[in-house]
Design an enzyme around this catalytic site. Structure first.
Site, PDB file in Angstrom:
ATOM      1  N   ASP A   1       0.841  -1.201   0.000  1.00 41.04           N
ATOM      2  CA  ASP A   1       0.000   0.000   0.000  1.00 41.04           C
ATOM      3  C   ASP A   1       0.879   1.256   0.000  1.00 41.04           C
ATOM      4  OD1 ASP A   1      -2.410  -1.643   0.440  1.00 41.04           O
ATOM      5  OD2 ASP A   1      -1.453  -2.031   2.358  1.00 41.04           O
TER       6      ASP A   1
ATOM      7  N   HIS B   1      -4.650  -3.279   6.501  1.00 41.39           N
ATOM      8  CA  HIS B   1      -4.461  -3.547   5.072  1.00 41.39           C
ATOM      9  C   HIS B   1      -5.810  -3.981   4.509  1.00 41.39           C
ATOM     10  CE1 HIS B   1      -3.137  -5.008   1.244  1.00 41.39           C
ATOM     11  NE2 HIS B   1      -3.644  -6.189   1.517  1.00 41.39           N
TER      12      HIS B   1
END
Ligand code: NAX
Length: 325
Positions: free
Chosen positions: A157, A185
């Site tokens: 990410d 996440h």
């Protein structure tokens, strides 16, 4: 000294993108020989053997051996680094509770095996989803291992956010410092540019709030789904690359001029409940992650962080309720 690296889900697509890079020295550096321990379920062993044959055929000078196992006790024996990639994917119609339970059945026993068999200096990275909560389950089953050795991956990410901001500002990725991924996440994650700089300039001054809210944040948070749409399969090489980045920085230290993001056990910093495995701005020093302290969090960021952390609390409570931790 040779480092034992255990990779679970070794026959999967991330495993295939990861193992060759570990064996070539990119995980730990060019001076560290590695021994790979591949852990699969019985149905995955044959494919793992095929990957092992290819690894042999690369004749990597740093690769001292490959062993394949289908039980966690053997798989984690002597592990210095454990990459928990194999997980139970969400099947159609599966409720979150079912998903957490199925993964509890994997990550609980793996935590126990790490506790019993891994090396004293073991470092664990959960990649398999739901990564933060899987890491928490494993950690809770390993009472003899310091909790801070269990981490989950938000580096993909982080890298996605770097790349999006670079694209928007026209700066090379190397000019972007101090981005942060906060929280889980998952789609609730918060990619935060408010402390980031682009070529030394505050990033927030270079982009407008609309782009931030309507473009950047959702693009980063939903990038995994966009990859599946385009490729017909989930991110693999970029996920493997992020796992390499995470462990490399953990072991070798982060650069002086920027922090990165990793989901680590909260010490209560930034109002994140102690014990949750949540993503923070982190530096690695002397082989340990440290949360970057003292950042000012404005109201917008506070709301976003709280939403993602709340989701982690719910996941933790759900696995507690299921008796998985
Ligand atoms: P694959 O389905 O290609 O491979 C998974 C492998 O794990 C299979 O070979 C399977 O046999 C094995 N496996 C299942 N249960 C196991 C167990 N108990 N012990 C050992 N091996 C086991 O999935 P892949 O694309 O490689 O993705 C792996 C995981 O990474 C998934 O959970 C996925 O959701 C997650 N991801 C996490 C990311 C992150 O940023 N944290 C991004 C990429 C990826 O989506």
């Amino acid at each position: 000294m040779t480092t034992n690296v255990t990779v679970t889900g070794a026959a999967g697509q991330i495993g295939y993108a990861l193992l060759f890079r570990i064996a070539s020295g990119q995980l730990l550096g060019p001076d560290t020989p590695v021994r790979l321990r591949l852990l699969e379920i019985p149905q995955g062993v044959k494919a793992a053997e095929g990957t092992a044959m290819e690894l042999e055929d690369c004749a990597f000078p740093l690769l001292e051996g490959i062993d394949i196992f289908d039980n966690p006790e053997q798989g984690f024996e002597g592990a210095n680094v454990a990459l928990l990639v194999g997980a139970r994917p969400r099947a159609k119609g599966m409720e979150r509770g079912d998903l957490l339970e199925a993964n509890g059945g994997i990550f609980g026993p793996q935590g126990e095996a790490i506790n019993a068999r891994a090396a004293d200096d073991v470092r664990v990275l959960a990649v398999g989803n739901p990564a933060n909560t899987n890491a928490l389950i494993a950690q809770q089953h390993a009472p003899d291992v310091p909790a801070e050795r269990f981490t989950a991956m938000t580096r993909l990410d982080h890298n996605r956010a770097l790349s999006q901001l670079a694209g928007k500002t026209g700066a090379p990725v190397s000019e972007i410092k101090n981005l942060t991924i906060w929280g889980n996440h998952s789609a609730t994650q918060y990619p935060d540019i408010f402390h980031a700089t682009v070529s030394g300039e505050p990033a927030a001054g270079l982009v407008d709030q609309n782009w931030l809210e309507d473009d950047f944040i959702p693009t980063v948070a939903k990038r995994g789904a966009a990859i599946i749409d385009a490729r017909g399969a989930s991110s693999a090489a970029s996920a493997a690359n992020a796992a390499i980045d995470h462990v490399h920085d953990w072991v070798n230290g982060t650069s002086e001029d920027s922090w990165t993001s990793a989901a680590i056990v909260s010490d209560g910093s930034y109002g994140v409940p102690e014990g949750l495995i949540s993503s923070f701005p982190v530096c690695s020093k002397g082989g340990s992650w440290e949360i970057v302290q003292g950042l000012e969090i404005d109201e917008f960021s506070r709301g976003k962080i709280d939403t993602s952390v709340h989701e982690l609390v719910e996941e933790r409570d759900a696995v507690k309720g299921l008796g998985l931790i």
